[in-house]
Design a protein around this motif. Structure first.
Motif, PDB file in Angstrom:
ATOM      1  N   TYR A 107       0.799  -1.222   0.000  1.00  0.00           N
ATOM      2  CA  TYR A 107       0.000   0.000   0.000  1.00  0.00           C
ATOM      3  C   TYR A 107       0.833   1.275   0.000  1.00  0.00           C
ATOM      4  CZ  TYR A 107      -3.618  -3.402   0.905  1.00  0.00           C
ATOM      5  OH  TYR A 107      -4.446  -4.500   0.800  1.00  0.00           O
ATOM      6  N   LEU A 108       2.027   1.196  -0.581  1.00  0.00           N
ATOM      7  CA  LEU A 108       2.859   2.395  -0.707  1.00  0.00           C
ATOM      8  C   LEU A 108       2.219   3.386  -1.672  1.00  0.00           C
ATOM      9  CD1 LEU A 108       5.552   3.915  -0.184  1.00  0.00           C
ATOM     10  CD2 LEU A 108       6.486   2.678  -2.150  1.00  0.00           C
ATOM     11  N   PHE A 109       1.676   2.840  -2.772  1.00  0.00           N
ATOM     12  CA  PHE A 109       1.040   3.689  -3.775  1.00  0.00           C
ATOM     13  C   PHE A 109      -0.464   3.782  -3.500  1.00  0.00           C
ATOM     14  CE2 PHE A 109       4.684   1.682  -6.062  1.00  0.00           C
ATOM     15  CZ  PHE A 109       5.443   2.823  -6.209  1.00  0.00           C
ATOM     16  N   MET A 174       9.907  -9.163   1.934  1.00  0.00           N
ATOM     17  CA  MET A 174       8.817  -8.210   2.106  1.00  0.00           C
ATOM     18  C   MET A 174       7.466  -8.923   2.006  1.00  0.00           C
ATOM     19  SD  MET A 174       8.369  -4.755   2.374  1.00  0.00           S
ATOM     20  CE  MET A 174       9.663  -3.931   1.450  1.00  0.00           C
ATOM     21  N   ALA A 175       7.320  -9.784   0.992  1.00  0.00           N
ATOM     22  CA  ALA A 175       6.067 -10.512   0.796  1.00  0.00           C
ATOM     23  C   ALA A 175       5.808 -11.483   1.944  1.00  0.00           C
ATOM     24  CB  ALA A 175       6.101 -11.262  -0.532  1.00  0.00           C
ATOM     25  N   ILE A 176       6.869 -12.147   2.408  1.00  0.00           N
ATOM     26  CA  ILE A 176       6.746 -13.087   3.526  1.00  0.00           C
ATOM     27  C   ILE A 176       6.282 -12.358   4.783  1.00  0.00           C
ATOM     28  CG2 ILE A 176       8.040 -14.616   5.072  1.00  0.00           C
ATOM     29  CD1 ILE A 176       9.835 -15.291   2.627  1.00  0.00           C
ATOM     30  N   ASN A 177       6.916 -11.242   5.084  1.00  0.00           N
ATOM     31  CA  ASN A 177       6.561 -10.463   6.275  1.00  0.00           C
ATOM     32  C   ASN A 177       5.118  -9.970   6.199  1.00  0.00           C
ATOM     33  OD1 ASN A 177       9.141 -10.796   7.253  1.00  0.00           O
ATOM     34  ND2 ASN A 177       9.859  -8.765   6.677  1.00  0.00           N
ATOM     35  N   MET A 178       4.700  -9.540   5.010  1.00  0.00           N
ATOM     36  CA  MET A 178       3.356  -8.995   4.849  1.00  0.00           C
ATOM     37  C   MET A 178       2.292 -10.042   5.163  1.00  0.00           C
ATOM     38  SD  MET A 178       1.426  -7.706   1.423  1.00  0.00           S
ATOM     39  CE  MET A 178       1.381  -9.433   0.915  1.00  0.00           C
ATOM     40  N   VAL A 179       2.414 -11.235   4.558  1.00  0.00           N
ATOM     41  CA  VAL A 179       1.405 -12.286   4.765  1.00  0.00           C
ATOM     42  C   VAL A 179       1.409 -12.750   6.212  1.00  0.00           C
ATOM     43  CG1 VAL A 179       0.765 -14.664   4.181  1.00  0.00           C
ATOM     44  CG2 VAL A 179       1.377 -13.056   2.367  1.00  0.00           C
ATOM     45  N   ASN A 180       2.585 -12.930   6.781  1.00  0.00           N
ATOM     46  CA  ASN A 180       2.667 -13.375   8.176  1.00  0.00           C
ATOM     47  C   ASN A 180       2.081 -12.340   9.131  1.00  0.00           C
ATOM     48  OD1 ASN A 180       3.869 -15.794   7.455  1.00  0.00           O
ATOM     49  ND2 ASN A 180       5.952 -15.090   7.852  1.00  0.00           N
ATOM     50  N   THR A 181       2.320 -11.063   8.859  1.00  0.00           N
ATOM     51  CA  THR A 181       1.793  -9.994   9.705  1.00  0.00           C
ATOM     52  C   THR A 181       0.273  -9.954   9.660  1.00  0.00           C
ATOM     53  OG1 THR A 181       3.776  -8.642   9.400  1.00  0.00           O
ATOM     54  CG2 THR A 181       1.787  -7.497  10.087  1.00  0.00           C
ATOM     55  N   MET A 182      -0.290 -10.272   8.500  1.00  0.00           N
ATOM     56  CA  MET A 182      -1.745 -10.274   8.366  1.00  0.00           C
ATOM     57  C   MET A 182      -2.389 -11.509   8.991  1.00  0.00           C
ATOM     58  SD  MET A 182      -2.493  -8.731   4.568  1.00  0.00           S
ATOM     59  CE  MET A 182      -1.981  -7.080   4.090  1.00  0.00           C
ATOM     60  N   GLY A 183      -1.567 -12.484   9.401  1.00  0.00           N
ATOM     61  CA  GLY A 183      -2.109 -13.663  10.058  1.00  0.00           C
ATOM     62  C   GLY A 183      -2.015 -14.938   9.257  1.00  0.00           C
ATOM     63  N   GLY A 184      -1.594 -14.834   8.000  1.00  0.00           N
ATOM     64  CA  GLY A 184      -1.458 -16.026   7.179  1.00  0.00           C
ATOM     65  C   GLY A 184      -0.129 -16.716   7.420  1.00  0.00           C
ATOM     66  N   LEU A 295      -8.480  -1.952   5.889  1.00  0.00           N
ATOM     67  CA  LEU A 295      -8.254  -2.953   6.935  1.00  0.00           C
ATOM     68  C   LEU A 295      -6.939  -3.687   6.701  1.00  0.00           C
ATOM     69  CD1 LEU A 295     -11.847  -4.516   7.175  1.00  0.00           C
ATOM     70  CD2 LEU A 295     -10.829  -2.765   8.664  1.00  0.00           C
ATOM     71  N   PHE A 296      -6.674  -4.011   5.435  1.00  0.00           N
ATOM     72  CA  PHE A 296      -5.435  -4.708   5.076  1.00  0.00           C
ATOM     73  C   PHE A 296      -4.236  -3.761   5.203  1.00  0.00           C
ATOM     74  CE2 PHE A 296      -8.814  -7.126   3.162  1.00  0.00           C
ATOM     75  CZ  PHE A 296      -8.385  -8.448   3.218  1.00  0.00           C
ATOM     76  N   ALA A 297      -4.437  -2.509   4.793  1.00  0.00           N
ATOM     77  CA  ALA A 297      -3.350  -1.522   4.881  1.00  0.00           C
ATOM     78  C   ALA A 297      -2.955  -1.291   6.333  1.00  0.00           C
ATOM     79  CB  ALA A 297      -3.782  -0.215   4.229  1.00  0.00           C
ATOM     80  N   GLU A 298      -3.944  -1.184   7.221  1.00  0.00           N
ATOM     81  CA  GLU A 298      -3.678  -0.965   8.635  1.00  0.00           C
ATOM     82  C   GLU A 298      -2.923  -2.144   9.235  1.00  0.00           C
ATOM     83  OE1 GLU A 298      -3.529   1.022  12.178  1.00  0.00           O
ATOM     84  OE2 GLU A 298      -4.316   1.798  10.270  1.00  0.00           O
ATOM     85  N   LYS A 299      -3.320  -3.341   8.839  1.00  0.00           N
ATOM     86  CA  LYS A 299      -2.701  -4.553   9.368  1.00  0.00           C
ATOM     87  C   LYS A 299      -1.242  -4.682   8.931  1.00  0.00           C
ATOM     88  CE  LYS A 299      -3.733  -8.507  11.582  1.00  0.00           C
ATOM     89  NZ  LYS A 299      -4.374  -8.588  12.918  1.00  0.00           N
ATOM     90  N   SER A 300      -0.914  -4.130   7.776  1.00  0.00           N
ATOM     91  CA  SER A 300       0.438  -4.289   7.229  1.00  0.00           C
ATOM     92  C   SER A 300       1.381  -3.134   7.569  1.00  0.00           C
ATOM     93  CB  SER A 300       0.362  -4.449   5.706  1.00  0.00           C
ATOM     94  OG  SER A 300      -0.172  -3.291   5.096  1.00  0.00           O
ATOM     95  N   LYS A 301       0.939  -2.197   8.393  1.00  0.00           N
ATOM     96  CA  LYS A 301       1.771  -1.032   8.725  1.00  0.00           C
ATOM     97  C   LYS A 301       3.103  -1.426   9.347  1.00  0.00           C
ATOM     98  CE  LYS A 301      -1.286   2.959   9.263  1.00  0.00           C
ATOM     99  NZ  LYS A 301      -1.892   3.914  10.229  1.00  0.00           N
TER     100      LYS A 301
END
Length: 324
Positions: A107-109, A174-184, A295-301
């Motif tokens: 969600y940078l852009f 980056m992709a690994i951290n994002m999915v794990n942070t969201m709970g996956g 909701l997804f953007a907030e979770k990935s901050k």
């Protein structure tokens, strides 16, 4: 077989690098995509524009479908001067140029308009030029869409729906951290193995753009597609500096102008491809879900915060992009 191809390319290059007053200079461009792909169509526009601008003195010979090797092999061929140009995702370029890492931040852009105002403005052009010290000069960015989640058995409507799901990601931190942070449960896996992995339940889903979702036939076994559009990593058209440095100033202008024109055409091809892909997916019974992206953007901050902490020199660039 691979060595034969490389030797053949070197032979081509050695022949075309010689001064030839009787024929055109040929620029060899290799990539890994099929000829039906909107990025390949963009390269055809580059080919057409360059020949027109140079009045036929500069021609482009395109080798699609990985004929000359993988993305990594093509980068190496550019660096040694055996191939003039290629297209790769910005993600692997981060191994050479750290600034490309920033483009994978979720969600940078804000939207497509924001993305390309950054990429086609001073910030994006500066990043393209940074590859020159690694013999990889960027010419332009091609639209590679936005990546979204798709799953086989359970719809993802909120980040909480990712809890416990194994989601295939690229082998990128980056992709690994994002999915794990969201709970996956982020699961790096070779793209060629993904269809079978979803089919057999090794993973519960993956994330990619609509044209890739359809061209890979993953829509046949993944009946939920959630357009959360968490990242928008572009493709990059590159030229090797060993070839670039041999060009005259006028030829360099022709090449850059042709690349810029092809990028504008490619964006139209990409838009058409997305529309067609979504139509195919819907007709196949895929449920298209439009979630609340915030909701997804907030979770990935925290992913962004972790990145800036690990790479403090990138904080200024991230802020420049956000404020653009």
């Amino acid at each position: 077989m691979r060595y034969k191809i490389i030797l053949l390319v070197i032979l081509f290059t050695s022949l075309t690098s010689c001064k030839n007053t009787e024929g055109p200079e040929v620029l060899y461009l290799g990539h890994t995509l099929p000829q039906t792909h909107p990025v390949h169509k963009g390269m055809l526009e580059f080919q057409k524009a360059l020949e027109k601008k140079s009045k036929g003195t500069l021609k482009v010979k395109i080798f699609p479908d990985g004929q000359l090797g993988s993305e990594r092999e093509l980068l190496e061929l550019l660096q040694i001067g055996s191939v003039a140009a290629t297209k790769v995702s910005a993600a692997p370029l981060s191994n050479f140029i750290p600034e490309y890492n920033v483009m994978g931040i979720p969600y940078l852009f804000r939207n497509k308009e924001h993305q390309f105002s950054v990429l086609e403005g001073p910030i994006g052009k500066s990043i393209l030029e940074k590859g020159s010290k690694f013999w990889l000069r960027g010419l332009c960015y091609y639209d590679a869409g936005s990546r979204s989640f798709y799953t086989s058995k359970k719809a993802i409507r909120t980040p909480e729906d990712l809890n416990g799901l194994k989601i295939r990601v690229q082998n990128n931190q980056m992709a690994i951290n994002m999915v794990n942070t969201m709970g996956g449960d982020a699961t790096p896996l070779a793209y060629g193995e993904l269809y079978t992995a979803i089919q057999q339940g090794v993973v519960d889903g993956a994330e990619n753009n609509p044209p890739s979702f359809v061209s890979s036939n993953h829509y046949e076994i993944s009946k939920y597609y959630t357009l959360d559009e968490h990242s928008s990593v572009p493709d990059v058209l590159l030229i090797g500096t060993k070839y670039w440095d041999k060009l005259s100033e006028e030829q360099k202008i022709w090449v850059q102008e042709a690349a810029d024109e092809s990028a504008q055409a490619q964006k139209r091809f990409w838009k058409e491809s997305v529309e067609e892909s979504m139509k195919v997916a819907k007709e196949a019974g895929v449920e298209i879900i439009i979630p609340e992206k915030s909701l997804f953007a907030e979770k990935s901050k925290s992913v962004v915060e972790k990145f800036v902490k690990e790479y403090p020199e990138m904080e200024s660039l991230v802020n420049q992009i956000k404020n653009n």
